[in-house]
Design a protein around this motif. Sequence first.
Motif, PDB file in Angstrom:
ATOM      1  N   THR A 251      13.941   4.143 -10.630  1.00 32.06           N
ATOM      2  CA  THR A 251      13.925   3.483  -9.324  1.00 32.06           C
ATOM      3  C   THR A 251      15.217   3.736  -8.558  1.00 32.06           C
ATOM      4  O   THR A 251      15.194   4.036  -7.359  1.00 32.06           O
ATOM      5  N   MET A 254      15.411   7.299  -7.230  1.00 32.96           N
ATOM      6  CA  MET A 254      14.553   7.466  -6.053  1.00 32.96           C
ATOM      7  C   MET A 254      15.156   6.789  -4.826  1.00 32.96           C
ATOM      8  O   MET A 254      15.015   7.280  -3.701  1.00 32.96           O
ATOM      9  N   ALA A 255      15.838   5.651  -5.017  1.00 29.58           N
ATOM     10  CA  ALA A 255      16.505   4.987  -3.902  1.00 29.58           C
ATOM     11  C   ALA A 255      17.618   5.867  -3.336  1.00 29.58           C
ATOM     12  O   ALA A 255      17.797   5.970  -2.116  1.00 29.58           O
ATOM     13  N   LEU A 262      14.102   0.201  -2.409  1.00 30.43           N
ATOM     14  CA  LEU A 262      12.696   0.504  -2.670  1.00 30.43           C
ATOM     15  C   LEU A 262      11.968  -0.632  -3.367  1.00 30.43           C
ATOM     16  O   LEU A 262      12.574  -1.447  -4.063  1.00 30.43           O
ATOM     17  N   GLN A 264       8.708  -0.837  -6.049  1.00 35.15           N
ATOM     18  CA  GLN A 264       7.919   0.027  -6.924  1.00 35.15           C
ATOM     19  C   GLN A 264       6.583  -0.618  -7.250  1.00 35.15           C
ATOM     20  O   GLN A 264       6.510  -1.786  -7.627  1.00 35.15           O
ATOM     21  N   ASN A 266       2.896   0.472  -9.474  1.00 33.31           N
ATOM     22  CA  ASN A 266       2.295   1.440 -10.383  1.00 33.31           C
ATOM     23  C   ASN A 266       0.781   1.344 -10.291  1.00 33.31           C
ATOM     24  O   ASN A 266       0.222   0.248 -10.166  1.00 33.31           O
ATOM     25  N   GLU A 300       6.228  10.098  -2.193  1.00 28.63           N
ATOM     26  CA  GLU A 300       6.803   8.804  -2.550  1.00 28.63           C
ATOM     27  C   GLU A 300       6.542   8.467  -4.014  1.00 28.63           C
ATOM     28  O   GLU A 300       6.945   7.401  -4.475  1.00 28.63           O
ATOM     29  N   CYS A 301       5.869   9.363  -4.724  1.00 27.82           N
ATOM     30  CA  CYS A 301       5.406   9.050  -6.084  1.00 27.82           C
ATOM     31  C   CYS A 301       6.016   9.981  -7.126  1.00 27.82           C
ATOM     32  O   CYS A 301       6.376  11.121  -6.847  1.00 27.82           O
ATOM     33  N   PHE A 311       7.245   4.605  -4.941  1.00 31.44           N
ATOM     34  CA  PHE A 311       8.494   3.966  -4.533  1.00 31.44           C
ATOM     35  C   PHE A 311       8.488   3.861  -3.015  1.00 31.44           C
ATOM     36  O   PHE A 311       8.647   4.859  -2.305  1.00 31.44           O
ATOM     37  N   SER A 314      11.609  -0.677   1.110  1.00 30.70           N
ATOM     38  CA  SER A 314      11.567  -2.138   1.168  1.00 30.70           C
ATOM     39  C   SER A 314      11.546  -2.606   2.624  1.00 30.70           C
ATOM     40  O   SER A 314      12.320  -2.136   3.459  1.00 30.70           O
ATOM     41  N   GLN A 418      20.703  -1.411  -5.804  1.00 32.45           N
ATOM     42  CA  GLN A 418      20.127  -0.310  -5.034  1.00 32.45           C
ATOM     43  C   GLN A 418      20.829  -0.150  -3.698  1.00 32.45           C
ATOM     44  O   GLN A 418      21.142   0.964  -3.264  1.00 32.45           O
TER      45      GLN A 418
END
Length: 487
Positions: A251, A254-255, A262, A264, A266, A300-301, A311, A314, A418
């Motif tokens: 995570t 990816m941020a 972000l 997350q 699933n 984004e995945c 992800f 936010s 993050q």
Amino acid sequence: MTYVKIGEIHRTLPRAIRYIINPDKTDDGAWVSTNFTRKTAPERVADIMLADVDAAVGGRGRNGVLAYHVIQSFDPDDPVTPELVHELGREFADRITEGKYKYVIATHGDRDHLHNHIIICSTSDVDRRKMRVIPSKNPRNCTLKQWREISDEITRREGLHVIRTDPDHPKYAHGGMAGLYPAARGAGSKDQLRRRIDMAAGRARDFDGFRRELEANGVTVTVRGRHLTFESLDTGFRCRDSRLGQAYDMTNIMARIGRTTLVQINFNRSLIARRRDDGTMLVRLPGTRGAEHVAIREDECITDGKTYMAFLASGAERIITDRRDRYIRAVEAESLYAWFEPPDLDLTGLETRTIRPDIGASDAQRRWYRWQARRLDDLDRTGRALIAANRWGGETGDWNTAIDRLEREIRAERAELQGVLVAIADRHETDGDDAPDEPIDTDPEIRERTERLQRLSLDLKALRDEQRRLRERNDGGKERRGTRRRT
């Protein structure tokens, strides 16, 4: 000094060959050669080697060794040229293969020390037998020791430095080539890996770009469940993200790539209703019987093939549509947890190993001391759980309340972490510094937040473990009482 390390290649032979013959590292291929072909295209070299493996009894087998990756490294202070290092490496490879095994050798000159990468086919092209490599469990008679002695003999003849081959020598404690030279400079294999990840995250804009940037710097990344596994092709050093620290989990990476905090979610690939031409997936919202979809971009995945980990920025709005792709409403990314289960807080990186001396004059005494040690460990875990329940469980010290509050506190703290990581990535990008001198987790604020997260996560783990033990103990008691009543 020279240093030799052996690694095994089980699946990625073409990739490993492609890495070692990289033109940027080998003067456009001038320092690349083989003992069986003049053409050094990775796929061709790999295919010829694999043909020998397939001809052996048992062939490739299940996760069998396809080739051995040998690294021969030279001291930066030795007066050697890449051409000389390459010739010494060829002599070394000829002697350890005894003319029976195909190999490709590449000399890398892109580091502060010259080193040879030698990939040796695991199967003889003479009798189709597999190479017998004695593991290092017996350090005084293993293949690594024998090959080091051959390398030492060659380098002594050339008047170069030689490392001691005594397996008990303190220099061996650095973990081989992966840590020997870096340890002398105060930087270990994990720090080297962190720097390369920081560089890739600073340059990439999506996960595929991040993967490409890593591979260009000699690191592969593999998605395994909810974790990333990094492997240095240079040294064979492999490490899961959870072992590198909070700043390097999936995570947070990816941020840093997306330069934003972000959320997350699933989902299983079976929830994907269809894919658009613009790279967007329409994902069914669980519980709506397929009547409602949310659009998620593929970039984004991250996926391991079955499970997709998305992800999402936010606070950003996500559009909910019906089966015909008509607008229903817009919701914030955090609101998707009404349909998707929040990802479980990952505590797998918190496992600790306590090594105690095996004391006792007899087997019975040693068993008794081990039993006492386990009791002390149990008491320590229970004590931590009780303190955490008292701190987070409110006036009543309720364990469920404590777990719920701790989970919310950890999620909030991770969001703050993050934010700091994104701010640092933005600052480096603004300053034009995508390759900072130190790993990002050495920043004082990052360190402070990761240490607090570690404490909170250990409290949560202690609570969950103790709650599970109490539940199992109670369930066991009920079963025993039921058995007595039936009899």
